[in-house]
Design a protein around this motif. Structure first.
Motif, short mmCIF file in Angstrom:
data_model
loop_
_atom_site.label_atom_id
_atom_site.label_comp_id
_atom_site.label_asym_id
_atom_site.label_seq_id
_atom_site.Cartn_x
_atom_site.Cartn_y
_atom_site.Cartn_z
N UNK A 154 -7.25 -8.47 -10.91
CA UNK A 154 -7.40 -7.03 -10.74
C UNK A 154 -8.02 -6.70 -9.39
N UNK A 155 -9.09 -7.41 -9.02
CA UNK A 155 -9.74 -7.16 -7.74
C UNK A 155 -8.77 -7.40 -6.58
N UNK A 156 -8.00 -8.49 -6.64
CA UNK A 156 -7.05 -8.79 -5.58
C UNK A 156 -5.96 -7.72 -5.50
N UNK A 157 -5.43 -7.34 -6.66
CA UNK A 157 -4.36 -6.34 -6.67
C UNK A 157 -4.83 -4.99 -6.15
N UNK A 158 -6.04 -4.60 -6.49
CA UNK A 158 -6.56 -3.32 -6.00
C UNK A 158 -6.75 -3.34 -4.49
N UNK A 159 -7.08 -4.48 -3.92
CA UNK A 159 -7.26 -4.58 -2.47
C UNK A 159 -5.93 -4.69 -1.72
N UNK A 160 -4.86 -5.09 -2.40
CA UNK A 160 -3.63 -5.44 -1.70
C UNK A 160 -2.37 -4.73 -2.19
N UNK A 161 -2.48 -3.65 -2.91
CA UNK A 161 -1.28 -2.96 -3.36
C UNK A 161 -0.97 -1.76 -2.48
N UNK A 162 0.30 -1.46 -2.37
CA UNK A 162 0.75 -0.32 -1.58
C UNK A 162 0.35 1.00 -2.22
N UNK A 163 0.20 1.04 -3.54
CA UNK A 163 -0.08 2.29 -4.24
C UNK A 163 -1.35 2.94 -3.70
N UNK A 164 -2.40 2.16 -3.45
CA UNK A 164 -3.64 2.79 -3.01
C UNK A 164 -3.61 3.22 -1.55
N UNK A 165 -2.68 2.65 -0.74
CA UNK A 165 -2.63 3.06 0.66
C UNK A 165 -1.48 4.00 0.96
N UNK A 166 -0.59 4.24 0.00
CA UNK A 166 0.55 5.12 0.25
C UNK A 166 0.15 6.50 0.74
N UNK A 167 -0.84 7.17 0.13
CA UNK A 167 -1.22 8.48 0.67
C UNK A 167 -1.66 8.40 2.12
N UNK A 168 -2.35 7.34 2.52
CA UNK A 168 -2.76 7.18 3.91
C UNK A 168 -1.56 6.96 4.80
#
Length: 96
Positions: free
Chosen positions: A62-76
Protein backbone atom coordinates in the motif's frame (compact mmCIF):
# COMPACT_ATOMS: atom_id res chain seq x y z
CA UNK A 1 -3.06 30.06 -23.99
CA UNK A 2 -4.89 27.66 -21.75
CA UNK A 3 -8.54 26.68 -22.23
CA UNK A 4 -10.01 27.48 -18.82
CA UNK A 5 -13.32 25.77 -19.59
CA UNK A 6 -11.71 22.33 -19.84
CA UNK A 7 -12.45 19.98 -16.93
CA UNK A 8 -10.56 16.75 -16.21
CA UNK A 9 -12.55 13.58 -16.86
CA UNK A 10 -14.29 11.72 -14.06
CA UNK A 11 -12.77 8.49 -12.85
CA UNK A 12 -15.29 5.89 -13.93
CA UNK A 13 -15.79 2.23 -13.27
CA UNK A 14 -15.83 0.29 -16.54
CA UNK A 15 -17.61 -3.08 -16.58
CA UNK A 16 -16.60 -5.67 -19.16
CA UNK A 17 -17.58 -9.27 -19.73
CA UNK A 18 -14.56 -10.65 -17.84
CA UNK A 19 -13.09 -7.73 -15.94
CA UNK A 20 -14.07 -4.54 -14.15
CA UNK A 21 -11.74 -1.55 -14.22
CA UNK A 22 -12.11 1.01 -11.47
CA UNK A 23 -9.92 3.66 -9.89
CA UNK A 24 -7.52 2.32 -7.27
CA UNK A 25 -8.51 3.14 -3.69
CA UNK A 26 -5.86 1.79 -1.34
CA UNK A 27 -8.09 1.24 1.69
CA UNK A 28 -10.64 -0.67 -0.39
CA UNK A 29 -8.38 -2.58 -2.77
CA UNK A 30 -5.01 -3.37 -1.20
CA UNK A 31 -5.96 -6.55 0.68
CA UNK A 32 -7.48 -8.16 -2.41
CA UNK A 33 -4.54 -7.12 -4.62
CA UNK A 34 -2.04 -8.43 -2.09
CA UNK A 35 -3.88 -11.76 -1.71
CA UNK A 36 -4.07 -12.18 -5.50
CA UNK A 37 -0.34 -11.58 -5.98
CA UNK A 38 1.30 -13.16 -2.91
CA UNK A 39 1.45 -16.42 -1.01
CA UNK A 40 2.33 -19.03 -3.62
CA UNK A 41 4.99 -19.25 -6.34
CA UNK A 42 2.23 -19.17 -8.97
CA UNK A 43 0.75 -15.94 -7.61
CA UNK A 44 4.16 -14.31 -7.10
CA UNK A 45 5.17 -15.08 -10.70
CA UNK A 46 3.39 -11.84 -11.60
CA UNK A 47 6.42 -10.00 -10.19
CA UNK A 48 9.03 -11.88 -12.26
CA UNK A 49 9.57 -9.18 -14.87
CA UNK A 50 8.98 -6.14 -12.70
CA UNK A 51 11.73 -4.36 -10.79
CA UNK A 52 9.44 -3.92 -7.73
CA UNK A 53 7.58 -6.49 -5.61
CA UNK A 54 6.71 -8.89 -4.21
CA UNK A 55 6.09 -7.01 -1.00
CA UNK A 56 6.58 -8.11 2.62
CA UNK A 57 3.06 -7.15 3.71
CA UNK A 58 -0.13 -5.47 2.50
CA UNK A 59 0.91 -2.26 4.28
CA UNK A 60 4.29 -2.24 2.48
CA UNK A 61 2.52 -2.75 -0.84
CA UNK A 62 0.00 0.00 0.00
CA UNK A 63 2.77 2.45 0.93
CA UNK A 64 4.64 1.74 -2.31
CA UNK A 65 1.51 2.05 -4.46
CA UNK A 66 0.50 5.34 -2.86
CA UNK A 67 3.96 6.78 -3.59
CA UNK A 68 4.10 5.50 -7.17
CA UNK A 69 0.66 5.59 -8.77
CA UNK A 70 -0.46 7.97 -11.47
CA UNK A 71 -3.82 8.53 -9.77
CA UNK A 72 -2.38 10.73 -7.03
CA UNK A 73 -0.33 12.85 -9.45
CA UNK A 74 -2.85 13.13 -12.29
CA UNK A 75 -4.38 16.39 -11.01
CA UNK A 76 -0.87 17.88 -10.84
CA UNK A 77 -0.09 16.68 -14.35
CA UNK A 78 -3.26 18.29 -15.67
CA UNK A 79 -2.80 21.51 -13.70
CA UNK A 80 0.83 22.00 -14.71
CA UNK A 81 0.47 20.85 -18.29
CA UNK A 82 2.83 17.88 -17.81
CA UNK A 83 5.83 20.21 -17.47
CA UNK A 84 7.57 18.86 -14.36
CA UNK A 85 9.85 16.07 -13.20
CA UNK A 86 8.44 13.27 -11.04
CA UNK A 87 8.63 9.51 -11.15
CA UNK A 88 6.02 6.92 -11.98
CA UNK A 89 6.96 3.36 -11.02
CA UNK A 90 10.54 4.54 -10.73
CA UNK A 91 10.74 6.11 -14.17
CA UNK A 92 10.97 9.90 -14.45
CA UNK A 93 8.05 11.74 -15.99
CA UNK A 94 9.08 14.80 -17.92
CA UNK A 95 8.29 16.53 -21.17
CA UNK A 96 11.68 18.22 -21.35
Amino acid sequence: MQDRTWQPPEFLQLQGQFVTLRPFVALRDIDALYAASHGTPEKEAIWNYLYYGPFDSPSTMKDWMERNTLIDILPTLLRRGWGFQRSLFGFPLSTS
